[in-house]
Motif scaffolding. Structure first.
Motif, short mmCIF file in Angstrom:
data_model
loop_
_atom_site.label_atom_id
_atom_site.label_comp_id
_atom_site.label_asym_id
_atom_site.label_seq_id
_atom_site.Cartn_x
_atom_site.Cartn_y
_atom_site.Cartn_z
N LEU A 222 8.59 80.86 189.06
CA LEU A 222 7.59 81.62 188.31
C LEU A 222 7.78 83.13 188.47
O LEU A 222 7.17 83.91 187.72
CB LEU A 222 6.18 81.25 188.77
CG LEU A 222 5.72 79.81 188.58
CD1 LEU A 222 4.35 79.61 189.22
CD2 LEU A 222 5.66 79.47 187.10
N ALA A 223 8.61 83.55 189.41
CA ALA A 223 8.70 84.97 189.76
C ALA A 223 9.11 85.81 188.56
O ALA A 223 8.48 86.84 188.26
CB ALA A 223 9.68 85.16 190.92
N ARG A 224 10.15 85.40 187.84
CA ARG A 224 10.62 86.22 186.71
C ARG A 224 9.54 86.33 185.63
O ARG A 224 9.29 87.41 185.08
CB ARG A 224 11.90 85.62 186.11
CG ARG A 224 12.44 86.44 184.93
CD ARG A 224 13.73 85.85 184.38
NE ARG A 224 14.24 86.65 183.28
CZ ARG A 224 13.84 86.55 182.02
NH1 ARG A 224 12.92 85.65 181.70
NH2 ARG A 224 14.35 87.33 181.08
N GLY A 225 8.88 85.20 185.32
CA GLY A 225 7.82 85.24 184.32
C GLY A 225 6.66 86.13 184.73
O GLY A 225 6.08 86.84 183.90
N LEU A 226 6.30 86.12 186.01
CA LEU A 226 5.22 86.98 186.48
C LEU A 226 5.62 88.46 186.40
O LEU A 226 4.79 89.32 186.06
CB LEU A 226 4.85 86.62 187.93
CG LEU A 226 4.20 85.25 188.11
CD1 LEU A 226 4.07 84.92 189.59
CD2 LEU A 226 2.84 85.20 187.44
N ASP A 227 6.88 88.75 186.69
CA ASP A 227 7.36 90.13 186.54
C ASP A 227 7.27 90.59 185.08
O ASP A 227 6.83 91.70 184.79
CB ASP A 227 8.79 90.25 187.05
CG ASP A 227 8.90 90.09 188.56
OD1 ASP A 227 7.87 90.30 189.24
OD2 ASP A 227 9.98 89.75 189.04
N LEU A 228 7.71 89.72 184.16
CA LEU A 228 7.63 90.07 182.74
C LEU A 228 6.19 90.21 182.28
O LEU A 228 5.87 91.12 181.50
CB LEU A 228 8.35 89.00 181.90
CG LEU A 228 9.87 88.91 182.03
CD1 LEU A 228 10.40 87.77 181.19
CD2 LEU A 228 10.52 90.23 181.62
N LEU A 229 5.32 89.33 182.76
CA LEU A 229 3.92 89.40 182.36
C LEU A 229 3.27 90.70 182.83
O LEU A 229 2.34 91.20 182.20
CB LEU A 229 3.17 88.20 182.93
CG LEU A 229 1.86 87.79 182.24
CD1 LEU A 229 2.09 87.48 180.76
CD2 LEU A 229 1.25 86.60 182.94
N GLY A 230 3.77 91.22 183.94
CA GLY A 230 3.26 92.49 184.44
C GLY A 230 3.53 93.65 183.51
O GLY A 230 2.86 94.69 183.57
N LEU A 231 4.50 93.51 182.61
CA LEU A 231 4.79 94.55 181.62
C LEU A 231 3.83 94.50 180.44
O LEU A 231 3.84 95.39 179.60
CB LEU A 231 6.22 94.39 181.10
CG LEU A 231 7.34 94.46 182.14
CD1 LEU A 231 8.68 94.16 181.49
CD2 LEU A 231 7.35 95.83 182.81
N GLY A 232 3.02 93.44 180.37
CA GLY A 232 2.12 93.24 179.23
C GLY A 232 2.56 92.04 178.41
O GLY A 232 3.75 91.69 178.38
N GLU A 233 1.60 91.40 177.76
CA GLU A 233 1.91 90.19 177.01
C GLU A 233 2.87 90.48 175.85
O GLU A 233 3.75 89.66 175.54
CB GLU A 233 0.62 89.56 176.49
CG GLU A 233 -0.27 89.03 177.61
CD GLU A 233 -1.50 88.33 177.07
OE1 GLU A 233 -1.63 88.23 175.83
OE2 GLU A 233 -2.33 87.88 177.88
N THR A 234 2.72 91.64 175.21
CA THR A 234 3.60 91.98 174.08
C THR A 234 5.03 92.15 174.54
O THR A 234 5.98 91.63 173.93
CB THR A 234 3.11 93.25 173.38
OG1 THR A 234 1.76 93.07 172.94
CG2 THR A 234 3.98 93.57 172.18
N MET A 235 5.22 92.89 175.65
CA MET A 235 6.56 93.09 176.17
C MET A 235 7.16 91.78 176.66
O MET A 235 8.35 91.50 176.43
CB MET A 235 6.52 94.11 177.31
CG MET A 235 6.24 95.53 176.87
SD MET A 235 7.62 96.23 175.95
CE MET A 235 8.82 96.40 177.27
N ALA A 236 6.34 90.96 177.31
CA ALA A 236 6.85 89.67 177.80
C ALA A 236 7.30 88.80 176.63
O ALA A 236 8.36 88.15 176.70
CB ALA A 236 5.77 88.96 178.61
N ALA A 237 6.53 88.78 175.55
CA ALA A 237 6.93 88.02 174.37
C ALA A 237 8.20 88.59 173.76
O ALA A 237 9.06 87.85 173.26
CB ALA A 237 5.80 88.01 173.34
N GLY A 238 8.35 89.91 173.83
CA GLY A 238 9.56 90.54 173.31
C GLY A 238 10.80 90.14 174.09
O GLY A 238 11.90 90.13 173.53
N PHE A 239 10.64 89.81 175.35
CA PHE A 239 11.77 89.34 176.16
C PHE A 239 12.00 87.84 176.01
O PHE A 239 12.81 87.26 176.73
CB PHE A 239 11.53 89.67 177.63
CG PHE A 239 11.89 91.09 178.00
CD1 PHE A 239 13.21 91.43 178.29
CD2 PHE A 239 10.93 92.08 178.06
CE1 PHE A 239 13.55 92.72 178.64
CE2 PHE A 239 11.26 93.38 178.41
CZ PHE A 239 12.58 93.71 178.70
#
Length: 330
Positions: free
Chosen positions: A210-227
């Motif tokens: 889950l670590a990578r997903g939590l790091d991406l989520l920390g950038l915001g939901e829009t940025m995480a979806a962009g990745f």
């Protein structure tokens, strides 16, 4: 020693120190020489007390603390909120309701087993209900889940109080229910401790992806979806994983508050915000905090024992106030 390994070496060293302190602490304090004699010397009554009673309890406290710290790090990452606590989604209320049923309703099974199972199912089930309510309401963000959790926790608390009033009689001591709700680690048998330790290690290993997903989520939901991350699905998986970890802890220790709040903060100061290091560091920090708190609970007012949840609340309450003040200033 590398810069990355140094914080973990410090955490492991601190954990070993508090485990030693926990073995010494109690109504009858033991010295380090007593511990060595208990391990290497003849089997006396004092040695049996230290090895068969105090050691399993100390190790069980460390396992429960590790689970609470890990669950806290997951929830803070999912909600992107440093004030998030594992009990926000109603898991504490569900566990308390399940434990109340186990303690008040004669089910014809060993009470220790029924208590652990119903507390686990209650904590897990409450989280599933919260997520279901949020989805039916069309709310998919973290704020909606938190609001649903507050509502479900209030309902579960009312149901628990009703059960305590309706099912109590001369044969049922409500002090037993209240004692569990206030939190406390009981001495497990060695086979039960082995299962708890295996589940704790497995929880750290299974949640590490889950670590990578939590790091991406920390950038915001829009940025995480962009990745390329499916935010809604990831939030569902992470919340259920965190709830399972917390449910396992409360099934063995009752309601121990603020550990899931404080442990990730201490770990974050040591290893930084990236979750690949933060998740195991939070587990080690939580293990050290609960082991130290349990030692204090056993030794502060001999021969009585202070509920573990009271000790962590007295220490964690001011910690929460300081964090809240810092957040408001920002």
């Amino acid at each position: 020693m590398s810069a990355r390994a140094a914080p973990f070496a410090s955490l492991i060293g601190a954990l070993l120190v508090v485990i030693g302190l926990g073995l010494c602490a109690g109504h009858d304090w033991a010295s380090p020489s007593d511990l060595i004699t208990a391990v290497t010397g003849p089997e006396t009554l004092r040695a049996k007390l230290l090895i068969d009673w105090r050691l399993p309890r100390v190790l069980a406290a460390a396992c429960c603390g590790a689970l609470l710290g890990l669950g806290g790090a997951i929830f803070q990452g999912v909600f992107r909120n440093p004030l998030a606590e594992p009990y926000l989604l109603g898991s504490a209320g569900g566990a308390a309701l399940g434990a109340s049923v186990a303690l008040l309703v004669p089910l014809g099974l060993p009470q220790a087993l029924v208590l652990a199972v119903l507390a686990f199912l209650g904590a897990w089930g409450a989280t599933v209900i919260v997520m279901g309510i949020a989805r039916l309401a069309g709310t998919v963000d973290a704020a909606g889940l938190l609001l649903a959790g507050v509502a479900v926790a209030a309902v579960l608390g009312a149901l628990r109080s009703f059960l305590m009033l309706a099912l109590s009689d001369d044969t049922v001591n409500l002090q037993v229910v209240l004692s569990w709700i206030l939190g406390g680690v009981q001495t497990p048998s060695w086979p039960v401790l082995a299962g708890l330790a295996a589940a704790t290690v497995a929880s750290v290993v299974i949640t590490s992806p889950l670590a990578r997903g939590l790091d991406l989520l920390g950038l915001g939901e829009t940025m995480a979806a962009g990745f390329g991350q499916d935010v809604r699905r990831f939030v569902d998986v992470a919340v259920l994983a965190g709830a399972a970890v917390v449910a396992l802890a409360v099934a063995f220790s009752g309601l121990v508050a603020f550990v899931g709040l404080a442990a990730p903060h201490v770990a974050r100061w040591l290893v930084g915000p990236m979750h690949r290091a933060l998740l195991p560091a939070s587990a080690l920090t939580g293990a050290a905090l609960v082991t130290a708190a349990d030692a204090l609970a056993r030794a502060a007012l001999p021969p009585a024992e202070i509920p573990l949840g009271l000790v962590t609340a007295l220490a964690g309450g001011p910690f929460f106030v300081v964090l809240l003040a810092r957040q408001l200033r920002r």
